[in-house]
Design a protein around this motif. Sequence first.
Motif, mmCIF file in Angstrom:
data_model
loop_
_atom_site.group_PDB
_atom_site.id
_atom_site.type_symbol
_atom_site.label_atom_id
_atom_site.label_comp_id
_atom_site.label_asym_id
_atom_site.label_seq_id
_atom_site.Cartn_x
_atom_site.Cartn_y
_atom_site.Cartn_z
ATOM 1 N N ASN A 83 -14.614 -5.045 -28.393
ATOM 2 C CA ASN A 83 -13.425 -5.321 -28.449
ATOM 3 C C ASN A 83 -13.552 -4.135 -27.108
ATOM 4 O OD1 ASN A 83 -12.056 -4.750 -30.886
ATOM 5 N ND2 ASN A 83 -13.059 -3.330 -31.572
ATOM 6 N N PRO A 84 -13.661 -5.354 -26.305
ATOM 7 C CA PRO A 84 -14.196 -4.184 -24.428
ATOM 8 C C PRO A 84 -13.152 -4.200 -23.469
ATOM 9 C CG PRO A 84 -13.064 -7.447 -24.928
ATOM 10 C CD PRO A 84 -13.435 -6.038 -26.345
ATOM 11 N N PRO A 85 -13.313 -3.067 -22.842
ATOM 12 C CA PRO A 85 -12.200 -2.470 -22.129
ATOM 13 C C PRO A 85 -12.227 -3.528 -20.744
ATOM 14 C CG PRO A 85 -14.784 -1.566 -21.249
ATOM 15 C CD PRO A 85 -14.909 -2.969 -21.971
ATOM 16 N N THR A 86 -10.846 -3.518 -21.227
ATOM 17 C CA THR A 86 -9.413 -4.748 -19.835
ATOM 18 C C THR A 86 -10.459 -4.832 -18.416
ATOM 19 O OG1 THR A 86 -8.041 -5.092 -21.926
ATOM 20 C CG2 THR A 86 -7.717 -5.529 -19.800
ATOM 21 N N PRO A 87 -10.437 -5.298 -17.817
ATOM 22 C CA PRO A 87 -11.262 -4.997 -16.466
ATOM 23 C C PRO A 87 -9.700 -4.704 -15.348
ATOM 24 C CG PRO A 87 -11.675 -6.934 -17.036
ATOM 25 C CD PRO A 87 -10.951 -6.532 -18.407
ATOM 26 N N SER A 88 -9.183 -3.313 -14.573
ATOM 27 C CA SER A 88 -8.185 -3.042 -14.351
ATOM 28 C C SER A 88 -8.484 -2.439 -12.890
ATOM 29 C CB SER A 88 -7.933 -2.129 -15.197
ATOM 30 O OG SER A 88 -7.452 -2.682 -16.314
ATOM 31 N N ILE A 89 -7.927 -2.562 -11.901
ATOM 32 C CA ILE A 89 -7.274 -2.262 -10.779
ATOM 33 C C ILE A 89 -6.232 -1.644 -10.586
ATOM 34 C CG2 ILE A 89 -7.774 -3.443 -8.530
ATOM 35 C CD1 ILE A 89 -9.752 -4.027 -9.973
ATOM 36 N N TYR A 90 -6.829 -0.297 -10.010
ATOM 37 C CA TYR A 90 -5.566 0.796 -9.916
ATOM 38 C C TYR A 90 -5.835 0.494 -8.414
ATOM 39 C CZ TYR A 90 -6.209 2.074 -14.610
ATOM 40 O OH TYR A 90 -6.110 2.466 -15.728
ATOM 41 N N LEU A 91 -3.722 0.259 -7.871
ATOM 42 C CA LEU A 91 -3.362 0.560 -6.361
ATOM 43 C C LEU A 91 -3.181 0.836 -5.636
ATOM 44 C CD1 LEU A 91 -2.113 -3.935 -6.496
ATOM 45 C CD2 LEU A 91 -4.507 -2.652 -5.770
ATOM 46 N N GLU A 92 -3.289 1.557 -4.810
ATOM 47 C CA GLU A 92 -2.737 2.546 -4.403
ATOM 48 C C GLU A 92 -1.907 2.324 -3.039
ATOM 49 O OE1 GLU A 92 -5.899 5.443 -2.985
ATOM 50 O OE2 GLU A 92 -6.296 6.225 -5.037
ATOM 51 N N ASN A 93 -1.590 1.530 -2.119
ATOM 52 C CA ASN A 93 -1.241 0.932 -0.924
ATOM 53 C C ASN A 93 -1.134 -0.365 -1.307
ATOM 54 O OD1 ASN A 93 -3.371 0.671 0.472
ATOM 55 N ND2 ASN A 93 -3.566 2.730 0.202
ATOM 56 N N LYS A 94 0.041 -1.115 0.412
ATOM 57 C CA LYS A 94 -0.419 -2.905 0.075
ATOM 58 C C LYS A 94 -1.830 -2.967 1.006
ATOM 59 C CE LYS A 94 2.426 -5.375 3.106
ATOM 60 N NZ LYS A 94 3.817 -5.795 5.204
ATOM 61 N N ARG A 95 -2.576 -2.019 1.493
ATOM 62 C CA ARG A 95 -3.828 -2.255 2.223
ATOM 63 C C ARG A 95 -4.440 -2.960 0.863
ATOM 64 N NH1 ARG A 95 -8.262 1.120 5.641
ATOM 65 N NH2 ARG A 95 -9.727 -0.653 5.368
ATOM 66 N N ASP A 96 -4.614 -2.407 -0.004
ATOM 67 C CA ASP A 96 -5.432 -2.310 -1.134
ATOM 68 C C ASP A 96 -4.984 -4.059 -1.851
ATOM 69 O OD1 ASP A 96 -6.431 0.027 -1.221
ATOM 70 O OD2 ASP A 96 -5.538 0.856 -2.861
ATOM 71 N N ARG A 129 -2.590 -2.727 -12.176
ATOM 72 C CA ARG A 129 -2.066 -0.964 -12.477
ATOM 73 C C ARG A 129 -1.074 -0.555 -10.863
ATOM 74 N NH1 ARG A 129 -1.739 -1.062 -18.122
ATOM 75 N NH2 ARG A 129 -4.021 -0.840 -18.863
ATOM 76 N N GLY A 130 -0.244 -0.266 -10.709
ATOM 77 C CA GLY A 130 0.983 -0.112 -10.284
ATOM 78 C C GLY A 130 1.235 -1.166 -8.630
ATOM 79 N N LEU A 131 1.107 -2.064 -8.665
ATOM 80 C CA LEU A 131 1.344 -2.978 -7.495
ATOM 81 C C LEU A 131 2.470 -2.913 -7.260
ATOM 82 C CD1 LEU A 131 -0.094 -6.121 -6.573
ATOM 83 C CD2 LEU A 131 1.538 -6.979 -8.061
ATOM 84 N N ALA A 132 3.768 -3.138 -7.820
ATOM 85 C CA ALA A 132 4.811 -2.601 -7.653
ATOM 86 C C ALA A 132 5.405 -1.460 -6.792
ATOM 87 C CB ALA A 132 6.056 -2.488 -9.162
ATOM 88 N N GLY A 133 4.910 -0.122 -6.886
ATOM 89 C CA GLY A 133 4.845 1.010 -6.040
ATOM 90 C C GLY A 133 4.240 0.288 -4.838
ATOM 91 N N ALA A 134 2.899 -0.142 -5.028
ATOM 92 C CA ALA A 134 1.490 -0.332 -4.399
ATOM 93 C C ALA A 134 2.429 -1.547 -2.590
ATOM 94 C CB ALA A 134 0.508 -0.224 -4.157
ATOM 95 N N LEU A 135 3.181 -1.888 -3.057
ATOM 96 C CA LEU A 135 4.035 -3.558 -2.018
ATOM 97 C C LEU A 135 5.356 -2.543 -1.448
ATOM 98 C CD1 LEU A 135 2.436 -6.581 -3.894
ATOM 99 C CD2 LEU A 135 1.559 -4.997 -1.293
ATOM 100 N N LYS A 136 6.316 -1.874 -2.569
ATOM 101 C CA LYS A 136 7.361 -1.192 -2.923
ATOM 102 C C LYS A 136 8.361 -2.178 -2.935
ATOM 103 C CE LYS A 136 6.446 2.282 0.968
ATOM 104 N NZ LYS A 136 6.819 2.586 2.054
ATOM 105 N N LEU A 137 8.084 -2.881 -4.481
ATOM 106 C CA LEU A 137 8.667 -4.052 -4.959
ATOM 107 C C LEU A 137 9.860 -3.647 -5.001
ATOM 108 C CD1 LEU A 137 6.099 -6.283 -6.711
ATOM 109 C CD2 LEU A 137 7.067 -6.865 -4.647
ATOM 110 N N ASP A 138 11.162 -3.947 -5.207
ATOM 111 C CA ASP A 138 12.612 -3.737 -6.207
ATOM 112 C C ASP A 138 12.462 -4.524 -7.566
ATOM 113 O OD1 ASP A 138 14.683 -2.858 -6.529
ATOM 114 O OD2 ASP A 138 16.404 -4.229 -4.899
ATOM 115 N N LEU A 139 12.041 -3.748 -8.335
ATOM 116 C CA LEU A 139 12.017 -4.130 -9.453
ATOM 117 C C LEU A 139 13.807 -4.179 -10.132
ATOM 118 C CD1 LEU A 139 8.826 -2.987 -11.072
ATOM 119 C CD2 LEU A 139 9.172 -5.183 -9.575
ATOM 120 N N GLY A 140 14.393 -3.672 -9.364
ATOM 121 C CA GLY A 140 16.020 -3.348 -9.818
ATOM 122 C C GLY A 140 16.561 -4.681 -10.011
#
Length: 1268
Positions: free
Chosen positions: A805-818, A839-850
């Motif tokens: 039950n290995p941990p899932t590789p995860s990347i947390y983005l804070e901004n567009k540069r990341d 994680r947090g891709l939509a927020g970092a790139l300001k994607l309009d998921l709506g």
Amino acid sequence: MKSCGVSLTTAAVAFGDEAKKMAAGKASRESEEESLSLTVEEREALGGMDSRLFGFVRLHEDGARTKTLLGKAVHCYESLILKAEGKVDSDFFCQLGHFNLLLEDYSKALSAYQRYYSLQADYWKNASFLYGLGLVYFYYNAFHWAIKAFQDVLYVDPSFCRAKEIHLRLGLMFKVNTDYKSSLKHFQLALIDCNPCTLSSAEIQFHIAHLYETQRKYHSAKEAYEQLLQMENLPAQVKATVLQQLGWMHHNMDLVGDNATKESFAIQYLQKSLEADPNSGQSWYFLGRCYSSIGKVQDAFISYRQSIDKSEASADTWCSIGVLYQQQNQPMDALQAYICAVQLDHGHAAAWMDLGTLYESCNQPQDAIKCYLNAARSKRCSNTSTLAARIKFLQAQLCNLPQSSLQNKTKLLPSIEEAWSLPIPAELTSRQGAMNTAQQNGSDSWNGGQSLSHHPVQQVYSLCLTPQKLQHLEQLRANRDNLNPAQKHQLEQLESQFVLMQQMRHKEVARGLHKSQSSCLSGPNEEQPLFSTGSAQYHQATSTGIKKSNEHLTLPSNSVPQRDADSHLSSHTATSGGQQGIIFTKESKSSKNRSLVPETSRHTGDTSNGCADVKGLTNHVHQLIADAVSSPNHGDSPDLLIADNPQLSALLIGKANDNVGTGTCDKVNSIHVAVHTKTDHSVASSPSSAISTATPSPKSTEQTSINSVTSLNSPHGGLHTVNGEGLENSQSSTKVDLPLVSHRSTSQIIPSMSVSICPSSTEVLKACRNLGKNGLSSSCILLDKCPPPRPPTSPYPPLPKDKLNPPTPSIYLENKRDAFFPPLHQFCTNPKNPVTVIRGLAGALKLDLGLFSTKTLVEANNEHIVEVRTQLLQPADENWDPTGTKKIWRCESNRSHTTIAKYAQYQASSFQESLREENEKRTQHKDHSDNESTSSENSGRRRKGPFKTIKFGTNIDLSDNKKWKLQLHELTKLPAFARVVSAGNLLSHVGHTILGMNTVQLYMKVPGSRTPGHQENNNFCSVNINIGPGDCEWFVVPEDYWGVLNDFCEKNNLNFLMSSWWPNLEDLYEANVPVYRFIQRPGDLVWINAGTVHWVQAVGWCNNIAWNVGPLTACQYKLAVERYEWNKLKSVKSPVPMVHLSWNMARNIKVSDPKLFEMIKYCLLKILKQCQTLREALVAAGKEIIWHGRTNDEPAHYCSICEVEVFNLLFVTNESNTQKTYIVHCQDCARKTSRSLENFVVLEQYKMEDLIQVYDQFTLALSLSSSS
């Protein structure tokens, strides 16, 4: 290359030379040597004999000389092998296998094939060997292995002369395995082939019609059957079979009008069937069922009697007779008939159930319980839970009764033990007017019935075994290897007594009755059972049959609803992994007289005409038995050796690691699988592949047990039966040890970095020149073949349990540069990371998921089409069958279509309904403890059904840039490696749209919506973004383990590529398969790496968008080509045309990675060879090649028949060319349809000069800096 890789002439000459050497100095045996030698004429006659003649060479009557010649050849070869102590050329063993196969000595054939396999490293090049091996497996009903062997033949030689026979057998086997889509495809491939076959086109069309019926597509089946009846010169047996099927379908299904109308049609069809074939016991049986359902009791009884007279003893017929007696209030006669049924088939759940009902009606609950227990133990009982409840109820009743009342009560019927030993009265088996007599005598039938126990057949009574003795016999058989001498002696006595008992009883039942067991169900029982349950709950969709060797081929079918108020039990032969039995028998008549007669199932509940018989499929294949023994013990028994020559058997068996049984054995062997080890540096396994998987190794193989197989009612192969009883049902001690080829490993065919990709196009064309001058044989097109692809074995050493039950590789983005940081791309595409959650891709790139929300979608295109999958709501980590009784892998769903607006309404109403349910739960709970206990109970109830039905909106196409311009533009904000279109995305170089791969698809979900287990098309990477508002739960398994999951699918009778399956996590844990498990929240992007296996379930209400990406890496290309070849092997269409893509890559991309360059160049090399060779062959044969060219954005072409990719030279029918519809065929399918291609034109899309230029100009570029 010839289809047969064995040169008999060479072998025969070698035989003559070696025989002379062996004879030197042995003057006393000169005469014997002369008698063993083959003359020149005999060698020439044998030169063309191999497995391809199986079913086409006649060994009886006028073929006696051929049989004698083959026998002499076998004797000569065996003699030589003995004298040389087995040190002869491998071709000797292959040819010996062919000769034994043609003589139908299957055990010896398999031994010889095994030895050839062990000696010949490139055995896979020999199509005739693979074909012969497949036929032997097919004979033993080892369908899993027969399918593999036949698929290998078609892979290495698509133009194999017996491809039609292979497709026919694959269609039959897939039908038994319930892989109906594959079955239909292979039947259709057999139907279009104009080459000779052991079945006629009418018989193949019958199987297609029966396949529709098996799938419960009754209107399609009816239409197909009626079309068959319109054929001119339809053989009488086929006509009788079709009419029989139509009659039984009308009886079971509401195809026309009310009940009276459908029964009238059914009877008419069955009567017409009997006119065509008066000796069909099956049709008589069905006619009896129809008469019974409309109350014509005497006609029903007469029909049943005819059925017994025509088709020999049948448990189903006797069970139906018992029902008739029970309806006429003749319990003693009913008892006798039911006893006949269960003695003919100990596992006949329907008869046991009806017998229990009979005892209940006579107020004998103790005997009823025993019968119900026997019914519940049967593998064919489909509703053990209801039976268990009934048994519990009766036991509770017995506990409340005083003991004295049980002892003093007068029994209306003999106990089950007494009834088991009663002789069958001649009156029951011979009277024709029994019903009238019974009605006239009234109550006398009771007295008459009781007096039967005094029938003077003392010998039979003394020979009878009580159920206790039978159970003891079964226990002794199960532990045969561990018995002491006294127990062995007791076992022999019990078996002898059992055989005599069965013989005496069957002689009394009817004239010349033998075992003719089929897994069909009992007759109607108009009497309402004492407990209420739907009949459909009791019936299973399967059917088998066992017929004499001069009779028919029996096919199973799924079930059809029986509208009668009938006895609610079905009887079917259970087989391991859900496989259904299938019988093939050989007919000694000429092929012109071969016909097909269905041994249709006698199902109630949801049952269809379960079996279809075909005469003349020239292969003795007998019933598949469900015993799977996991611990084979080769060589423990002397019976493993060939009876007439143990020394020769030992030579054929060879070393201990390779030994196989060749005769009968007391123990059933499991099958040793071919395990192929995948390496990181493998090379191309096809013209489009630079990768080949390695071949298997017995020393590294795991021993895998599958269904053991036995031959019933057949003298061949030294396999035995007890009174014709099937091993499972008769509990016979005689089981066959099935000897199978144990596969071995060799080094990889071509190491990755040593492939010769240096030659220029001039050298390639020079090498190809003149190869096709002798005609259009496609066997010489592929100049260097590679072995068929194989799934990888589980990585070794296995992971420890704490790493599963290995941990899932995860990347947390804070901004567009990341998001645009190059190492992110490298991390995602690293093969060591099967999945990455950003994680947090939509927020970092300001994607309009709506823009992808349900509300916006409805406003944008409310009438857009949505595919809907109706599923059962289940816990994410479990998958239960619909009844909630057991965990399974099969995950079925029904498909329909709706619009975005309508699905949005459903999504919203589902949410509102959930809120209401939550509010109701809160108001019902009074305190915390009550809440806790109730919640626990509800949780348990949810886990085991009944399950709520939900609808999942899937595969919503967002490719239209005009309709979805805003949505698609928003996705251009993503980093280049994750975009739908980019220069570094292989799928952007295909040049045309592949829906859902290089276009965006949308998924609209409610809680519980499931995307079943799968790998992405052609193993490409995928991008998935959760729009929200709810979460999704993901399960991910690394690509290295897909072979393990493929094995699990096969064990569960599922097609890894085509079926819907949901893995059992407990199974994966036991197999040491690591599973990544994580939650995808709104705005999270999940990157699925190349080849990763995954399955997903929605936790809440949400939408998702997804597409595929092809990183420009050697790993991605390698895995894509491997899956392209695996799809070809499995006859599955590859959505990505890898040949077309490879040429486009060579035109458009500069490749600096040496491994990737090498693989692409090798693919171009092989395709260039193929195009040039085929082109020259066509020109040499006088076939005109017409320039056609290509238009912009023209899709790649696939064969309209077999669905393989067709590149450059398109074979188009004259008609479609005239109409400009351009229905494309591959060369092989074109030649099967029209041998000389007179009905086809050949269109050329690329000039050879252009391909040569692309090939020469595609060179390794200087290393470039990596870019995202």
